[in-house]
Design a protein around this motif. Sequence first.
Motif, PDB file in Angstrom:
ATOM      1  N   ARG A  83      47.657  45.554  36.972  1.00  0.00           N
ATOM      2  CA  ARG A  83      47.603  45.038  38.335  1.00  0.00           C
ATOM      3  C   ARG A  83      46.157  44.837  38.814  1.00  0.00           C
ATOM      4  NH1 ARG A  83      52.013  44.976  41.682  1.00  0.00           N
ATOM      5  NH2 ARG A  83      53.942  45.892  40.891  1.00  0.00           N
ATOM      6  N   GLY A  84      45.214  45.384  38.069  1.00  0.00           N
ATOM      7  CA  GLY A  84      43.816  45.238  38.459  1.00  0.00           C
ATOM      8  C   GLY A  84      43.223  46.483  39.083  1.00  0.00           C
ATOM      9  N   ARG A 110      39.901  44.397  25.273  1.00  0.00           N
ATOM     10  CA  ARG A 110      41.061  44.989  25.959  1.00  0.00           C
ATOM     11  C   ARG A 110      41.677  43.983  26.915  1.00  0.00           C
ATOM     12  NH1 ARG A 110      41.282  50.863  26.620  1.00  0.00           N
ATOM     13  NH2 ARG A 110      42.175  50.426  28.661  1.00  0.00           N
ATOM     14  N   ARG A 111      40.797  43.260  27.622  1.00  0.00           N
ATOM     15  CA  ARG A 111      41.279  42.272  28.578  1.00  0.00           C
ATOM     16  C   ARG A 111      42.031  41.140  27.872  1.00  0.00           C
ATOM     17  NH1 ARG A 111      42.552  42.206  33.923  1.00  0.00           N
ATOM     18  NH2 ARG A 111      42.488  40.065  34.710  1.00  0.00           N
ATOM     19  N   LEU A 112      41.572  40.819  26.655  1.00  0.00           N
ATOM     20  CA  LEU A 112      42.200  39.736  25.899  1.00  0.00           C
ATOM     21  C   LEU A 112      43.429  40.188  25.129  1.00  0.00           C
ATOM     22  CD1 LEU A 112      39.013  38.034  24.415  1.00  0.00           C
ATOM     23  CD2 LEU A 112      40.404  37.227  26.336  1.00  0.00           C
ATOM     24  N   GLY A 113      43.672  41.510  25.119  1.00  0.00           N
ATOM     25  CA  GLY A 113      44.820  42.024  24.383  1.00  0.00           C
ATOM     26  C   GLY A 113      44.565  42.153  22.897  1.00  0.00           C
ATOM     27  N   THR A 114      43.284  42.163  22.489  1.00  0.00           N
ATOM     28  CA  THR A 114      42.963  42.287  21.064  1.00  0.00           C
ATOM     29  C   THR A 114      42.125  43.529  20.798  1.00  0.00           C
ATOM     30  OG1 THR A 114      40.958  40.957  21.317  1.00  0.00           O
ATOM     31  CG2 THR A 114      42.986  39.783  20.758  1.00  0.00           C
ATOM     32  N   SER A 115      42.227  44.528  21.654  1.00  0.00           N
ATOM     33  CA  SER A 115      41.284  45.637  21.614  1.00  0.00           C
ATOM     34  C   SER A 115      41.375  46.466  20.347  1.00  0.00           C
ATOM     35  CB  SER A 115      41.487  46.549  22.824  1.00  0.00           C
ATOM     36  OG  SER A 115      42.816  46.959  22.927  1.00  0.00           O
ATOM     37  N   PHE A 116      42.490  46.412  19.647  1.00  0.00           N
ATOM     38  CA  PHE A 116      42.625  47.263  18.466  1.00  0.00           C
ATOM     39  C   PHE A 116      42.450  46.491  17.168  1.00  0.00           C
ATOM     40  CE2 PHE A 116      45.197  49.150  21.887  1.00  0.00           C
ATOM     41  CZ  PHE A 116      44.411  50.265  22.095  1.00  0.00           C
ATOM     42  N   HIS A 117      41.935  45.256  17.255  1.00  0.00           N
ATOM     43  CA  HIS A 117      41.729  44.439  16.069  1.00  0.00           C
ATOM     44  C   HIS A 117      40.341  44.708  15.482  1.00  0.00           C
ATOM     45  CE1 HIS A 117      44.958  41.282  17.409  1.00  0.00           C
ATOM     46  NE2 HIS A 117      45.401  42.517  17.388  1.00  0.00           N
ATOM     47  N   LEU A 166      33.848  46.652  34.707  1.00  0.00           N
ATOM     48  CA  LEU A 166      33.825  45.273  35.191  1.00  0.00           C
ATOM     49  C   LEU A 166      34.430  44.307  34.174  1.00  0.00           C
ATOM     50  CD1 LEU A 166      30.260  45.121  36.786  1.00  0.00           C
ATOM     51  CD2 LEU A 166      32.447  45.116  37.994  1.00  0.00           C
ATOM     52  N   ALA A 167      34.351  44.643  32.895  1.00  0.00           N
ATOM     53  CA  ALA A 167      34.895  43.770  31.853  1.00  0.00           C
ATOM     54  C   ALA A 167      36.399  43.573  32.010  1.00  0.00           C
ATOM     55  CB  ALA A 167      34.581  44.338  30.476  1.00  0.00           C
ATOM     56  N   LEU A 168      37.061  44.528  32.643  1.00  0.00           N
ATOM     57  CA  LEU A 168      38.509  44.424  32.851  1.00  0.00           C
ATOM     58  C   LEU A 168      38.847  43.663  34.129  1.00  0.00           C
ATOM     59  CD1 LEU A 168      39.878  47.876  31.690  1.00  0.00           C
ATOM     60  CD2 LEU A 168      39.606  45.760  30.418  1.00  0.00           C
ATOM     61  N   GLU A 169      37.828  43.101  34.780  1.00  0.00           N
ATOM     62  CA  GLU A 169      38.016  42.277  35.966  1.00  0.00           C
ATOM     63  C   GLU A 169      38.892  42.950  37.025  1.00  0.00           C
ATOM     64  OE1 GLU A 169      39.223  38.344  34.895  1.00  0.00           O
ATOM     65  OE2 GLU A 169      37.706  38.165  33.335  1.00  0.00           O
ATOM     66  N   PRO A 170      38.498  44.138  37.467  1.00  0.00           N
ATOM     67  CA  PRO A 170      39.332  44.862  38.429  1.00  0.00           C
ATOM     68  C   PRO A 170      39.295  44.246  39.817  1.00  0.00           C
ATOM     69  CG  PRO A 170      37.243  46.000  38.117  1.00  0.00           C
ATOM     70  CD  PRO A 170      37.263  44.870  37.123  1.00  0.00           C
TER      71      PRO A 170
END
Length: 252
Positions: A83-84, A110-117, A166-170
């Motif tokens: 939700r931010g 993490r924001r892109l959904g690729t954090s565990f790649h 900030l990277a998660l654009e809260p």
Amino acid sequence: MAVDGEIILETRGLTKEFKGFVAVDGVNLKVRRGTIHALIGPNGAGKTTVFNLLTKFLEPTKGTILYAGEDITREKPAQIARRGIVRSFQISAVFPHLTVLENVRVALQRRLGTSFHFWRPERSLEVLNERALELLSAVDLQDYADNVTVELPYGRKRALEIATTLALEPDLMLLDEPTQGMGHEDVGRVAELIKRVSANRTVLMVEHNLSVVAQLSDTITVLNRGQVLAEGTYDEVSHNPQVLEAYMGTAQ
């Protein structure tokens, strides 16, 4: 700072009991969008427990949590983050042996959904470098991009934590003791940083350093023994006899 009047976060009767001990007792809180709102109080006042309830690391015993008018009381931590609503420590467990730039890139993943790649070729992550460097510039760490994080001074590590937040654009940043353990110079730098990054977003912070609270906060809520003792501007709460008694042990 302009206040547009919209309530972004609200609690109604928020209560948390631990085996008969009431840590948070009927807290009503309203955080306005676009402001810096500080939560202060003496040790044991319930500030961190409130943060844990807001980010769903604890479930409330009673009460309601509303975000942008929606009831989020029973949502899970991951839902809250989507939700931010981002709490600094949730993504501030920086990787000490990665570079400063790499840490911000992981947060962007993490924001892109690729954090565990992590097995992906490094060149595939270079697309994130431009945004990562922008974030580092925002917190005055652009000159430290290639430094290994473990080598950073403590105040700079806290700045890196804010960059990864900030990277998660809260929409709503929850900062838990952002200047704790810092020397005077670092406190000033991080306070200025918080003021800068609060533009176009809302900040709710728990902070012991009252000079930082006075400098930054639009609204201050004072907790004592799990209850709201006072609320208002710094000038209002700092002259409140009940607040003085709670902090100093005597009204002045």
